[in-house]
Design an enzyme around this catalytic site. Sequence first.
Site, PDB file in Angstrom:
ATOM      1  N   ARG A 127       0.228   3.339 -12.834  1.00 46.41           N
ATOM      2  CA  ARG A 127       1.010   3.724 -11.648  1.00 46.41           C
ATOM      3  C   ARG A 127       2.399   3.077 -11.665  1.00 46.41           C
ATOM      4  O   ARG A 127       3.379   3.695 -11.275  1.00 46.41           O
ATOM      5  CB  ARG A 127       0.269   3.329 -10.389  1.00 46.41           C
ATOM      6  CG  ARG A 127      -1.057   4.081 -10.271  1.00 46.41           C
ATOM      7  CD  ARG A 127      -1.287   4.495  -8.861  1.00 46.41           C
ATOM      8  NE  ARG A 127      -2.550   5.182  -8.718  1.00 46.41           N
ATOM      9  CZ  ARG A 127      -3.363   5.013  -7.678  1.00 46.41           C
ATOM     10  NH1 ARG A 127      -3.023   4.196  -6.719  1.00 46.41           N
ATOM     11  NH2 ARG A 127      -4.474   5.696  -7.589  1.00 46.41           N
ATOM     12  N   ASP A 166      -0.051   4.616   8.740  1.00 49.06           N
ATOM     13  CA  ASP A 166      -0.391   4.224   7.369  1.00 49.06           C
ATOM     14  C   ASP A 166       0.732   3.324   6.866  1.00 49.06           C
ATOM     15  O   ASP A 166       1.853   3.354   7.372  1.00 49.06           O
ATOM     16  CB  ASP A 166      -0.524   5.453   6.452  1.00 49.06           C
ATOM     17  CG  ASP A 166      -1.317   5.148   5.189  1.00 49.06           C
ATOM     18  OD1 ASP A 166      -2.509   5.485   5.140  1.00 49.06           O
ATOM     19  OD2 ASP A 166      -0.750   4.550   4.237  1.00 49.06           O
TER      20      ASP A 166
HETATM   21  C1  LIG Z   1      -8.444   5.886   0.854  1.00 44.50           C
HETATM   22  S1  LIG Z   1      -7.188   6.149   2.053  1.00 44.50           S
HETATM   23  C2  LIG Z   1      -8.176   6.435   3.490  1.00 44.50           C
HETATM   24  C3  LIG Z   1      -7.747   7.677   4.243  1.00 44.50           C
HETATM   25  C4  LIG Z   1      -8.619   8.049   5.451  1.00 44.50           C
HETATM   26  N1  LIG Z   1      -8.721   6.978   6.403  1.00 44.50           N
HETATM   27  C5  LIG Z   1      -9.987   8.477   5.007  1.00 44.50           C
HETATM   28  O1  LIG Z   1     -10.953   7.736   5.187  1.00 44.50           O
HETATM   29  O2  LIG Z   1     -10.115   9.579   4.457  1.00 44.50           O
HETATM   30  C6  LIG Z   1      -6.610   4.480   2.304  1.00 44.50           C
HETATM   31  C7  LIG Z   1      -5.269   4.413   3.004  1.00 44.50           C
HETATM   32  O3  LIG Z   1      -5.055   3.065   3.420  1.00 44.50           O
HETATM   33  C8  LIG Z   1      -3.671   2.818   3.352  1.00 44.50           C
HETATM   34  N2  LIG Z   1      -3.434   1.358   3.356  1.00 44.50           N
HETATM   35  C9  LIG Z   1      -3.679   0.460   2.371  1.00 44.50           C
HETATM   36  N3  LIG Z   1      -3.305  -0.770   2.755  1.00 44.50           N
HETATM   37  C10 LIG Z   1      -2.837  -0.658   4.024  1.00 44.50           C
HETATM   38  C11 LIG Z   1      -2.300  -1.569   4.968  1.00 44.50           C
HETATM   39  N4  LIG Z   1      -2.164  -2.876   4.687  1.00 44.50           N
HETATM   40  N5  LIG Z   1      -1.905  -1.095   6.170  1.00 44.50           N
HETATM   41  C12 LIG Z   1      -2.040   0.217   6.480  1.00 44.50           C
HETATM   42  N6  LIG Z   1      -2.528   1.137   5.623  1.00 44.50           N
HETATM   43  C13 LIG Z   1      -2.929   0.704   4.412  1.00 44.50           C
HETATM   44  C14 LIG Z   1      -3.242   3.494   2.066  1.00 44.50           C
HETATM   45  O4  LIG Z   1      -1.860   3.740   2.033  1.00 44.50           O
HETATM   46  C15 LIG Z   1      -4.095   4.763   2.088  1.00 44.50           C
HETATM   47  O5  LIG Z   1      -3.388   5.848   2.602  1.00 44.50           O
END
Ligand SMILES: C[S@@+](CC[C@H](N)C(=O)[O-])C[C@H]1O[C@@H](n2cnc3c(N)ncnc32)[C@H](O)[C@@H]1O
Length: 285
Positions: free
Chosen positions: A43, A152
């Site tokens: 990445r 997010d």
């Molecule tokens: C796997 S996705 C989950 C999406 C959705 N909640 C679902 O369950 O389908 C994880 C998300 O967490 C976000 N993320 C990771 N670290 C984070 C943080 N410290 N604060 C806010 N969002 C975060 C990432 O950018 C990503 O979009």
Amino acid sequence: MLDTARLREFEFTDADFNSLRRLVREVAGISLADCKRELVYSRLARRLRHLGLTSFASYREFLASEAGQAELREFTNAVTTNLTAFFRERHHFDYLRDALLVPRMADPLSSRRIRIWCSAVSTGEEAYSVAMTVAETVPDWRRWDIRILATDLDTNVLAAAESGAYTLDRVRQLPRWQIDRHFVRQGHGEGLRYVVKPELQRMISFRQLNLTHPLPMRGPLDAIFCRNVIIYFDKETQRDLFQRMAPLQRPGDLLFLGHSESLFKVSTAWTLIGKTVYRRNEEPC
Ligand SMILES: C[S@@+](CC[C@H](N)C(=O)[O-])C[C@H]1O[C@@H](n2cnc3c(N)ncnc32)[C@H](O)[C@@H]1O
């Protein structure tokens, strides 16, 4: 046997990996296990190419410099995982309908004000699934005061979420009637998009928010979706997050976690009442 490290375009040492994972932990709370090394390389190699850099050492230097502060955001965007889908873990949306929306409808004296927070919404499918659940359950939802806050860390996925435009691939698992009801078809061929109808989009506000930073919203929140994100945090970061989230809910309010996440040894402010569904307790946490 092939030595993949030597076939790499850029040298990627232990020191590079360790320093970059320290940084992502500091910035986003994300703990990267050793097995994520190849993922991090592939990445970030894209970022190096994009910036015209020739080594991870120079990338680290750039991130530490004043000029590199904007790159920090690209860096965290690059290492986060954004996998999501409409109605992922469908039982949560059924629960929201049956435990929050239907009881409110059944009681004419109950509040018509509903606040829901999708705290790691990625490309938006989760928030639109909540909005669809509301529209399909509450016939006069337009006269209720219903707001969904969708946040997010990653600004790129948030921009996609806010556009509400999805390829056929993303909506294909939805039944035909649901696509017809909630989306408008735009474009054709490669450019074909299914765009969420404006009235559903208006229910949602998208904001960038890092869950390791102070939470600026005011409660009470009837339901929080915090799904498939704390899995990337260590226990200490998880404890801190839920300690800050707890005051945003009243006893009885709902919290949804992802399928492999739990509050075990993390918080006692909620009680598990279903499959990864929690209710806020009476007791102070
Ligand atoms: C796997 S996705 C989950 C999406 C959705 N909640 C679902 O369950 O389908 C994880 C998300 O967490 C976000 N993320 C990771 N670290 C984070 C943080 N410290 N604060 C806010 N969002 C975060 C990432 O950018 C990503 O979009």
